[in-house]
Design an enzyme around this catalytic site. Structure first.
Site, short mmCIF file in Angstrom:
data_model
loop_
_atom_site.label_atom_id
_atom_site.label_comp_id
_atom_site.label_asym_id
_atom_site.label_seq_id
_atom_site.Cartn_x
_atom_site.Cartn_y
_atom_site.Cartn_z
N TYR A 25 34.81 42.82 28.12
CA TYR A 25 35.89 42.58 29.08
C TYR A 25 36.39 41.14 28.97
O TYR A 25 37.60 40.90 28.93
CB TYR A 25 35.39 42.89 30.49
CG TYR A 25 36.39 42.61 31.57
CD1 TYR A 25 37.53 43.40 31.72
CD2 TYR A 25 36.22 41.55 32.46
CE1 TYR A 25 38.46 43.15 32.71
CE2 TYR A 25 37.14 41.30 33.46
CZ TYR A 25 38.25 42.10 33.58
OH TYR A 25 39.18 41.83 34.57
N GLU A 47 39.78 45.71 41.77
CA GLU A 47 39.32 44.48 42.42
C GLU A 47 38.88 44.77 43.85
O GLU A 47 37.88 44.23 44.32
CB GLU A 47 40.40 43.39 42.41
CG GLU A 47 40.72 42.83 41.04
CD GLU A 47 39.60 42.02 40.39
OE1 GLU A 47 38.61 41.67 41.08
OE2 GLU A 47 39.70 41.75 39.19
N TRP A 55 30.92 43.15 39.02
CA TRP A 55 32.05 43.60 38.22
C TRP A 55 31.58 44.57 37.14
O TRP A 55 32.30 45.51 36.79
CB TRP A 55 32.79 42.41 37.63
CG TRP A 55 34.06 42.81 36.94
CD1 TRP A 55 34.36 42.61 35.63
CD2 TRP A 55 35.19 43.48 37.50
NE1 TRP A 55 35.60 43.12 35.35
CE2 TRP A 55 36.13 43.66 36.48
CE3 TRP A 55 35.49 43.96 38.77
CZ2 TRP A 55 37.36 44.30 36.68
CZ3 TRP A 55 36.72 44.60 38.97
CH2 TRP A 55 37.63 44.75 37.94
#
Length: 191
Positions: A25, A47, A55
């Site tokens: 990522y 988010e 995350w």
């Protein structure tokens, strides 16, 4: 902490140093501009789902999120009803949080309404900082800014949910509204 050099000899932001989903990522997506309503709605939704979680949890569930939220098509999600929310609450491949699922539906409806003005992408981009940050190490990094606070406030005014200043700052980093990479990271300046 400044950039770290991985086993591959490349300097990265410390959180993206080890092999795996986070490095992928970091290297391929974080801090790069995206375009189109569905790309913005996806990032805004993810988010919000990440709030309070790691995350990497969201990244590992991302394909399932894309599937159950119809590729983040705002019209499709805006049409969800209580039965759809209940269905998603039973879906083990995503984060099953009723408030976050309902916020995704609310935000899709607000995204559709925003089309009458400038659209989600142009709206979010209008909050880009005039003086973007450039950090040497993680101790200098912020989690909010005047711009993320203003974006949060205006999104809420326009009917969006789960769009606090910290979440909006993370969104701004993720979609490359400014370059979030540390000075010395190989990705700095390449967005």
């Amino acid at each position: 902490m400044g950039p770290l050099t991985g086993e591959d000899g490349i300097s990265r932001c410390p959180w993206g140093g080890g092999p795996g989903v986070m490095r992928d990522y970091h290297d391929r997506e974080w801090g790069r501009r995206v375009s189109g309503e569905s790309a913005y709605l996806e990032r805004l939704t993810l988010e919000a789902f990440q709030s309070g979680l790691s995350w990497s949890t969201i990244l590992n569930k991302r394909e399932a999120f894309r599937e159950v939220f119809h590729g983040f098509d705002a019209d499709a999600i805006a049409a969800f009803d209580e039965a759809d929310v209940e269905r998603l609450m039973q879906e083990p491949r995503i984060v099953r949080n009723r408030m976050k699922i309902e916020a995704a539906v609310t935000n899709a409806r607000a995204t559709v309404a925003l089309r009458d003005v400038e659209g989600l992408e142009a709206f979010v981009l209008s909050f880009a900082p005039e003086d973007p940050p450039a950090w040497h190490d993680t101790a200098e990094m912020a989690t909010t800014s005047a711009e993320s606070k203003a974006l949060s406030k205006e999104l809420k005014r326009r009917g969006f949910a789960f769009v606090g200043p910290t979440t909006m700052y993370a969104l701004m980093e993720a979609i490359g509204i400014f370059d979030p990479h540390l000075l010395g990271c190989f990705r700095r300046g390449s967005a």
